[in-house]
Design a protein around this motif. Structure first.
Motif, PDB file in Angstrom:
ATOM      1  N   GLN A  30      13.508  -7.286 -12.120  1.00  0.00           N
ATOM      2  CA  GLN A  30      13.482  -5.925 -11.564  1.00  0.00           C
ATOM      3  C   GLN A  30      12.437  -5.079 -12.300  1.00  0.00           C
ATOM      4  O   GLN A  30      11.633  -4.380 -11.678  1.00  0.00           O
ATOM      5  N   LYS A  31      12.417  -5.180 -13.614  1.00  0.00           N
ATOM      6  CA  LYS A  31      11.410  -4.466 -14.413  1.00  0.00           C
ATOM      7  C   LYS A  31      10.001  -4.939 -14.068  1.00  0.00           C
ATOM      8  O   LYS A  31       9.080  -4.139 -13.919  1.00  0.00           O
ATOM      9  N   LYS A  32       9.827  -6.252 -13.952  1.00  0.00           N
ATOM     10  CA  LYS A  32       8.510  -6.798 -13.627  1.00  0.00           C
ATOM     11  C   LYS A  32       8.022  -6.302 -12.262  1.00  0.00           C
ATOM     12  O   LYS A  32       6.834  -6.015 -12.090  1.00  0.00           O
ATOM     13  N   MET A  33       8.931  -6.214 -11.303  1.00  0.00           N
ATOM     14  CA  MET A  33       8.562  -5.730  -9.974  1.00  0.00           C
ATOM     15  C   MET A  33       8.095  -4.277 -10.033  1.00  0.00           C
ATOM     16  O   MET A  33       7.079  -3.923  -9.437  1.00  0.00           O
ATOM     17  N   LEU A  34       8.850  -3.464 -10.739  1.00  0.00           N
ATOM     18  CA  LEU A  34       8.470  -2.052 -10.860  1.00  0.00           C
ATOM     19  C   LEU A  34       7.158  -1.900 -11.624  1.00  0.00           C
ATOM     20  O   LEU A  34       6.297  -1.102 -11.243  1.00  0.00           O
ATOM     21  N   ASN A  35       7.007  -2.652 -12.692  1.00  0.00           N
ATOM     22  CA  ASN A  35       5.751  -2.606 -13.451  1.00  0.00           C
ATOM     23  C   ASN A  35       4.568  -3.047 -12.596  1.00  0.00           C
ATOM     24  O   ASN A  35       3.498  -2.438 -12.636  1.00  0.00           O
ATOM     25  N   ALA A  36       4.765  -4.126 -11.836  1.00  0.00           N
ATOM     26  CA  ALA A  36       3.685  -4.650 -10.997  1.00  0.00           C
ATOM     27  C   ALA A  36       3.229  -3.611  -9.971  1.00  0.00           C
ATOM     28  O   ALA A  36       2.051  -3.538  -9.633  1.00  0.00           O
ATOM     29  N   PHE A  37       4.165  -2.815  -9.502  1.00  0.00           N
ATOM     30  CA  PHE A  37       3.797  -1.802  -8.508  1.00  0.00           C
ATOM     31  C   PHE A  37       3.253  -0.525  -9.155  1.00  0.00           C
ATOM     32  O   PHE A  37       2.171  -0.062  -8.832  1.00  0.00           O
ATOM     33  N   TYR A  38       4.024   0.045 -10.085  1.00  0.00           N
ATOM     34  CA  TYR A  38       3.697   1.384 -10.597  1.00  0.00           C
ATOM     35  C   TYR A  38       2.561   1.413 -11.618  1.00  0.00           C
ATOM     36  O   TYR A  38       1.958   2.451 -11.824  1.00  0.00           O
ATOM     37  N   PHE A  39       2.264   0.322 -12.254  1.00  0.00           N
ATOM     38  CA  PHE A  39       1.192   0.336 -13.245  1.00  0.00           C
ATOM     39  C   PHE A  39      -0.146  -0.139 -12.669  1.00  0.00           C
ATOM     40  O   PHE A  39      -0.991  -0.644 -13.381  1.00  0.00           O
ATOM     41  N   ARG A  40      -0.317   0.096 -11.385  1.00  0.00           N
ATOM     42  CA  ARG A  40      -1.618  -0.125 -10.748  1.00  0.00           C
ATOM     43  C   ARG A  40      -2.369   1.203 -10.787  1.00  0.00           C
ATOM     44  O   ARG A  40      -1.775   2.270 -10.606  1.00  0.00           O
ATOM     45  N   LEU A  64      -2.599   7.092 -10.652  1.00  0.00           N
ATOM     46  CA  LEU A  64      -3.398   8.302 -10.424  1.00  0.00           C
ATOM     47  C   LEU A  64      -2.747   9.208  -9.381  1.00  0.00           C
ATOM     48  O   LEU A  64      -2.713  10.430  -9.535  1.00  0.00           O
ATOM     49  N   SER A  65      -2.228   8.625  -8.348  1.00  0.00           N
ATOM     50  CA  SER A  65      -1.550   9.391  -7.306  1.00  0.00           C
ATOM     51  C   SER A  65      -0.348  10.145  -7.877  1.00  0.00           C
ATOM     52  O   SER A  65      -0.127  11.316  -7.570  1.00  0.00           O
ATOM     53  N   MET A  66       0.414   9.478  -8.707  1.00  0.00           N
ATOM     54  CA  MET A  66       1.600  10.112  -9.296  1.00  0.00           C
ATOM     55  C   MET A  66       1.209  11.197 -10.292  1.00  0.00           C
ATOM     56  O   MET A  66       1.783  12.280 -10.292  1.00  0.00           O
ATOM     57  N   LEU A  67       0.269  10.903 -11.148  1.00  0.00           N
ATOM     58  CA  LEU A  67      -0.126  11.857 -12.190  1.00  0.00           C
ATOM     59  C   LEU A  67      -0.788  13.115 -11.617  1.00  0.00           C
ATOM     60  O   LEU A  67      -0.644  14.199 -12.165  1.00  0.00           O
ATOM     61  N   LYS A  68      -1.477  12.949 -10.521  1.00  0.00           N
ATOM     62  CA  LYS A  68      -2.194  14.063  -9.904  1.00  0.00           C
ATOM     63  C   LYS A  68      -1.243  15.199  -9.504  1.00  0.00           C
ATOM     64  O   LYS A  68      -1.575  16.366  -9.632  1.00  0.00           O
ATOM     65  N   ASN A  69      -0.055  14.860  -9.073  1.00  0.00           N
ATOM     66  CA  ASN A  69       0.887  15.863  -8.564  1.00  0.00           C
ATOM     67  C   ASN A  69       2.107  16.070  -9.459  1.00  0.00           C
ATOM     68  O   ASN A  69       3.046  16.757  -9.062  1.00  0.00           O
ATOM     69  N   LEU A  70       2.104  15.506 -10.633  1.00  0.00           N
ATOM     70  CA  LEU A  70       3.276  15.556 -11.503  1.00  0.00           C
ATOM     71  C   LEU A  70       3.392  16.893 -12.236  1.00  0.00           C
ATOM     72  O   LEU A  70       2.410  17.405 -12.777  1.00  0.00           O
ATOM     73  N   LYS A  71       4.601  17.447 -12.249  1.00  0.00           N
ATOM     74  CA  LYS A  71       4.887  18.679 -12.986  1.00  0.00           C
ATOM     75  C   LYS A  71       5.690  18.312 -14.230  1.00  0.00           C
ATOM     76  O   LYS A  71       6.368  17.291 -14.267  1.00  0.00           O
ATOM     77  N   MET A  72       5.637  19.174 -15.244  1.00  0.00           N
ATOM     78  CA  MET A  72       6.341  18.908 -16.502  1.00  0.00           C
ATOM     79  C   MET A  72       7.845  18.752 -16.268  1.00  0.00           C
ATOM     80  O   MET A  72       8.482  17.877 -16.854  1.00  0.00           O
ATOM     81  N   ASN A 117       0.810  -1.197   0.000  1.00  0.00           N
ATOM     82  CA  ASN A 117       0.000   0.000   0.000  1.00  0.00           C
ATOM     83  C   ASN A 117       0.858   1.268   0.000  1.00  0.00           C
ATOM     84  O   ASN A 117       0.397   2.323   0.417  1.00  0.00           O
ATOM     85  N   PHE A 118       2.088   1.184  -0.432  1.00  0.00           N
ATOM     86  CA  PHE A 118       2.982   2.331  -0.466  1.00  0.00           C
ATOM     87  C   PHE A 118       2.667   3.221  -1.662  1.00  0.00           C
ATOM     88  O   PHE A 118       2.037   2.791  -2.624  1.00  0.00           O
ATOM     89  N   ASP A 119       3.170   4.455  -1.609  1.00  0.00           N
ATOM     90  CA  ASP A 119       3.026   5.358  -2.748  1.00  0.00           C
ATOM     91  C   ASP A 119       4.168   5.178  -3.741  1.00  0.00           C
ATOM     92  O   ASP A 119       4.006   5.405  -4.935  1.00  0.00           O
ATOM     93  N   ARG A 120       5.347   4.827  -3.241  1.00  0.00           N
ATOM     94  CA  ARG A 120       6.523   4.664  -4.082  1.00  0.00           C
ATOM     95  C   ARG A 120       7.346   3.489  -3.552  1.00  0.00           C
ATOM     96  O   ARG A 120       7.347   3.215  -2.359  1.00  0.00           O
ATOM     97  N   ILE A 121       8.073   2.847  -4.436  1.00  0.00           N
ATOM     98  CA  ILE A 121       9.034   1.819  -4.022  1.00  0.00           C
ATOM     99  C   ILE A 121      10.297   1.974  -4.851  1.00  0.00           C
ATOM    100  O   ILE A 121      10.309   2.673  -5.870  1.00  0.00           O
TER     101      ILE A 121
END
Length: 135
Positions: free
Chosen positions: A75-85, A90-98, A16-20
């Motif tokens: 390593q790629k699969k782990m990051l994909n499994a986490f970040y592409f949920r 949505l959490s990342m995109l909501k606060n992302l700047k250019m 349930n983390f925001d980043r890993i």
């Protein structure tokens, strides 16, 4: 082992983390871990590994179960499994700047993430070591 990597991916999907961060473990010569992993098992191999690291920048392989390409694929699969949920995206995109997006896309790790050449990782390490020597 592959089964451990798959269990880790299953665990990551439940986090349930925001980043890993997913790193590849690299015991460096002179560290206690390096000595414990290599010196006790085979003193001749230890000297060769130490020489290869110091003069060629080669980090010794620490697993007999997975190759470097397999490790990087997991390593790629782990990051994909986490970040592409959806929740995380949505959490990342909501606060992302250019400016943050540009920095992210130009980061060497992200470039390697989309690369199919697994030697890129080792080339980056050699590049960082050469830059250190020059400074």
């Amino acid at each position: 082992k592959e089964e451990d990597a798959k269990k880790t991916i299953d665990f990551i999907k439940k986090c349930n983390f925001d980043r890993i961060q997913v790193a590849t473990y690299s015991p460096y010569p002179g560290s206690e871990d390096f000595d414990n992993l290599f010196k006790k098992e085979n003193p001749k191999e230890y000297k060769k590994l130490l020489h290869d690291y110091l003069y060629q920048g080669e980090i010794p392989k620490i697993t007999k179960y997975l190759s470097y390409p397999q490790i990087h694929n997991y390593q790629k699969k782990m990051l994909n499994a986490f970040y592409f949920r959806p929740r995380v995206m949505l959490s990342m995109l909501k606060n992302l700047k250019m400016s943050q997006l540009k920095a992210i896309l130009s980061h060497p790790f992200i470039k390697r993430w989309f690369s199919t050449k697994h030697d890129d990782y080792l080339e980056d390490i050699k590049g960082w070591q050469n830059a250190k020597k020059e400074n």
